[in-house]
Scaffold this active site. Sequence first.
Site, short mmCIF file in Angstrom:
data_model
loop_
_atom_site.label_atom_id
_atom_site.label_comp_id
_atom_site.label_asym_id
_atom_site.label_seq_id
_atom_site.Cartn_x
_atom_site.Cartn_y
_atom_site.Cartn_z
N ASP A 81 9.65 -3.49 -8.77
CA ASP A 81 8.78 -4.65 -8.90
C ASP A 81 8.38 -4.91 -10.34
OD1 ASP A 81 7.61 -5.22 -5.84
OD2 ASP A 81 8.26 -3.18 -6.20
N LYS A 82 8.28 -6.19 -10.67
CA LYS A 82 7.83 -6.59 -12.01
C LYS A 82 6.33 -6.45 -12.14
CE LYS A 82 8.07 -10.41 -15.34
NZ LYS A 82 8.72 -11.71 -15.66
#
Length: 381
Positions: A81-82
Amino acid sequence: MNLNFMPLLHAYNHASIDFHFNSSARDFCVHEVPLYEFSNTGEHAVIQVRKSGLSTLEMLQIFSQILGVRIAELGYAGLKDKNALTTQFISLPKKYAPLLEKNTSNFQEKNLKILSLNYHHNKIKLGHLKGNRFFMRFKKMTPLNAQKTEQVLEQIARFGMPNYFGPQRFGKFNDNHQEGLKILQNQTKFAHQKLNAFLISSYQSYLFNALLSKRLEISKIISAFSVKENLEFFKQKNLNINPNTLKALKNQAHPFKILEGDVMRHYPYGKFFDALELEKESERFLKKEAAPTGLLDGKKALYAKNLSLEIEKEFQHNLLSSHAKTLGSRRFFWVFAENVTSQYVKEKAQFELGFYLPKGSYASALLKEIKHEKGENNDEF
């Protein structure tokens, strides 16, 4: 089939639990667990990297720019995930290892930190991870809702949860699956072959989620209504089932019912096999020794049989089964969270949750099962 997102059913029947979750580096952490131990010898340097505010692909681009390594030479096991604080392992040719320490400050400026350096004889490839450990912090949580959350976690610890694909799979505008279908229909195509394959896989994921939700609906109906009422329901759906089988299904202790013809798989890794003795397989499912699987349609996909197949047919697509580059597979319908820990910090009205999931499973599926947001859709966060 309607390709707009429809609400996906939950496993458990509690009311919506109100709290705030922000997918950020402070409140959401993901730590990759490697598939194997690294040998500390070989032609590939293996580094454990901590990042925040960056996607995995953005991180690889930074390594390429700073070290001069080609992106194709970099290996990674999965996308992280960013909007989270994440750690994962990447591999690169050994000759670049001396440049890592020299560029520590350059990495830090990009929100990257190298935590460890090791070596191995092969490049890390997609799927070379065991799973991920997660940490989530829920805010604005009342004591009553904290108690409700603990009760839900007890159910998840005992029975597991639906293994839905998360919203990341479908893109910012929830239309990746629609683009995937257009590619199959030869209505559109992108120059990047990996993008085409990803969008087609998003369509597979959409069908899988819809099938899983349908199976949950059937399981709930079996549990909630009499044999007579169930017979009428199955008749209306043009599904053949006899009263004795329905009685056996109602007696299954697990909320997700094993149906005749289901394709089972030893959990968490192992061979596929057909569910022949439903009572036996339901008991193994309850013990987390095996679990039913759902279809990811494709040219070489393994299909269910009997009643399970009759339900599955609605979620098959001839363009997937005939597409040369889409082989297809099966995915666990159900997943079991492990090492679940929780703590309610009353003075801050915060609930802290830690857990482990095997590769391919989404923390968002667990959050969805806890929160039960009204009017919920796949783009809930």
